[in-house]
Design a protein around this motif. Structure first.
Motif, short mmCIF file in Angstrom:
data_model
loop_
_atom_site.label_atom_id
_atom_site.label_comp_id
_atom_site.label_asym_id
_atom_site.label_seq_id
_atom_site.Cartn_x
_atom_site.Cartn_y
_atom_site.Cartn_z
N ALA A 94 0.73 -1.23 -0.07
CA ALA A 94 0.15 0.10 0.02
C ALA A 94 1.19 1.27 0.08
N ALA A 95 2.07 1.13 0.77
CA ALA A 95 2.85 2.27 0.50
C ALA A 95 3.60 2.75 -0.83
N LEU A 96 3.48 1.71 -1.66
CA LEU A 96 3.87 1.74 -2.96
C LEU A 96 2.96 2.98 -3.88
N ALA A 97 3.29 4.00 -4.51
CA ALA A 97 2.67 5.08 -5.34
C ALA A 97 1.82 4.40 -6.29
N CYS A 98 2.36 3.42 -6.71
CA CYS A 98 1.76 2.66 -8.07
C CYS A 98 0.63 1.90 -7.64
N VAL A 99 0.34 1.58 -6.44
CA VAL A 99 -0.69 0.64 -5.63
C VAL A 99 -1.71 1.72 -5.50
N ASP A 100 -3.10 1.25 -5.78
CA ASP A 100 -4.32 2.03 -5.48
C ASP A 100 -4.98 1.58 -4.22
N LEU A 101 -5.01 0.03 -4.21
CA LEU A 101 -5.87 -0.67 -3.34
C LEU A 101 -5.24 -1.92 -3.12
N VAL A 102 -5.12 -2.43 -2.06
CA VAL A 102 -4.64 -3.67 -1.41
C VAL A 102 -5.64 -4.45 -0.66
N VAL A 103 -5.84 -5.64 -1.08
CA VAL A 103 -7.04 -6.44 -0.64
C VAL A 103 -6.73 -7.95 -0.29
N PRO A 104 -7.10 -8.29 0.80
CA PRO A 104 -6.68 -9.61 1.33
C PRO A 104 -7.54 -10.80 0.44
N PHE A 105 -7.04 -11.90 0.38
CA PHE A 105 -8.01 -13.10 0.07
C PHE A 105 -7.57 -14.43 0.82
N ASP A 106 -8.35 -15.30 1.33
CA ASP A 106 -8.10 -16.23 2.17
C ASP A 106 -8.15 -17.54 1.31
N GLU A 107 -8.65 -17.35 0.15
CA GLU A 107 -8.68 -18.86 -0.55
C GLU A 107 -7.54 -19.00 -1.25
N GLU A 108 -7.31 -20.29 -1.74
CA GLU A 108 -6.17 -20.73 -2.62
C GLU A 108 -5.89 -19.79 -3.86
N THR A 109 -7.02 -19.38 -4.46
CA THR A 109 -6.97 -18.48 -5.58
C THR A 109 -7.79 -17.25 -5.42
N PRO A 110 -7.68 -16.18 -5.95
CA PRO A 110 -8.42 -15.06 -5.99
C PRO A 110 -9.75 -15.15 -6.87
N ARG A 111 -10.09 -16.14 -7.54
CA ARG A 111 -11.11 -16.48 -8.61
C ARG A 111 -12.39 -15.51 -7.98
N GLU A 112 -12.88 -15.85 -6.80
CA GLU A 112 -14.13 -15.42 -6.22
C GLU A 112 -14.00 -13.73 -6.29
N LEU A 113 -12.88 -13.17 -6.09
CA LEU A 113 -12.81 -11.76 -5.79
C LEU A 113 -12.79 -11.06 -7.16
N ILE A 114 -11.87 -11.73 -8.15
CA ILE A 114 -11.90 -11.39 -9.47
C ILE A 114 -13.19 -11.30 -10.34
N VAL A 115 -14.12 -12.30 -10.12
CA VAL A 115 -15.22 -12.56 -10.57
C VAL A 115 -16.40 -11.46 -9.89
N ALA A 116 -16.39 -11.20 -8.83
CA ALA A 116 -17.01 -10.35 -7.97
C ALA A 116 -16.78 -8.78 -8.58
#
Length: 167
Positions: A94-116
């Motif tokens: 999050a401290a990097l200027a190029c990053v706008d948002l950091v989000v955690p995910f608890d599953e093995e893959t972020p598929r759910e988050l990507i689809v949402a």
């Protein structure tokens, strides 16, 4: 050591860290085109920051999804991983200027988050392609793009850890 000096500003990066429950709403509110990537980012190195800068250059905002500690352990990276806990890994990103948002995910893959959130552009490193990247098919079907960014600097957290241990 902390200071009571009111002239010392508070860090700005905590505002760029989303809680899991707020992640999708916060992602949808970002400027478009929105770029999405994910990873462990255990020991941030030159390969990571180059990749993240390039990813951000593809759109108006960059979301970085980060595996939780439990999720990292399920990937078989070793019992000692991650070296840095989730909160620390998210803070550094999050401290990097190029990053706008950091989000955690608890599953093995972020598929759910990507689809949402269906980002406009899904990005992974050069060792991935649209057929090996979870969520790529859904992003493409919704009119988005998948882009694999070739490695500019061959770096590996696993190799850095081995080097530090002298093995």
């Amino acid at each position: 050591m902390t200071t009571d000096d009111p002239s010392v500003p508070e860090p700005r990066y905590p505002a760029k860290i989303a809680q899991a429950r707020d992640a999708v709403a916060r992602m949808r509110a970002l400027p478009r085109p929105c770029v999405f990537t994910n990873g462990v980012f255990d020991v941030l190195h030159r390969g990571h920051v180059t990749y993240l800068e390039q990813a951000r250059g593809l759109g108006a905002s960059l979301v970085v999804a980060v595996n939780t500690d439990r999720s990292v352990r399920s990937l078989g990276k070793g019992a000692e991983r991650p070296l840095n806990p989730l909160d620390d890994r998210m803070a550094v990103l999050a401290a990097l200027a190029c990053v706008d948002l950091v989000v955690p995910f608890d599953e093995e893959t972020p598929r759910e988050l990507i689809v949402a959130c269906l980002p406009d552009i899904l990005v992974k490193g050069g060792d991935y392609d649209a057929t090996t990247t979870v969520g790529a098919a859904e992003v493409i079907a919704a009119g988005g793009r998948f882009i694999a960014i070739p490695f500019r600097y061959e770096r590996s957290t696993t190799a850095l850890i081995a080097k530090a241990r002298g093995s």
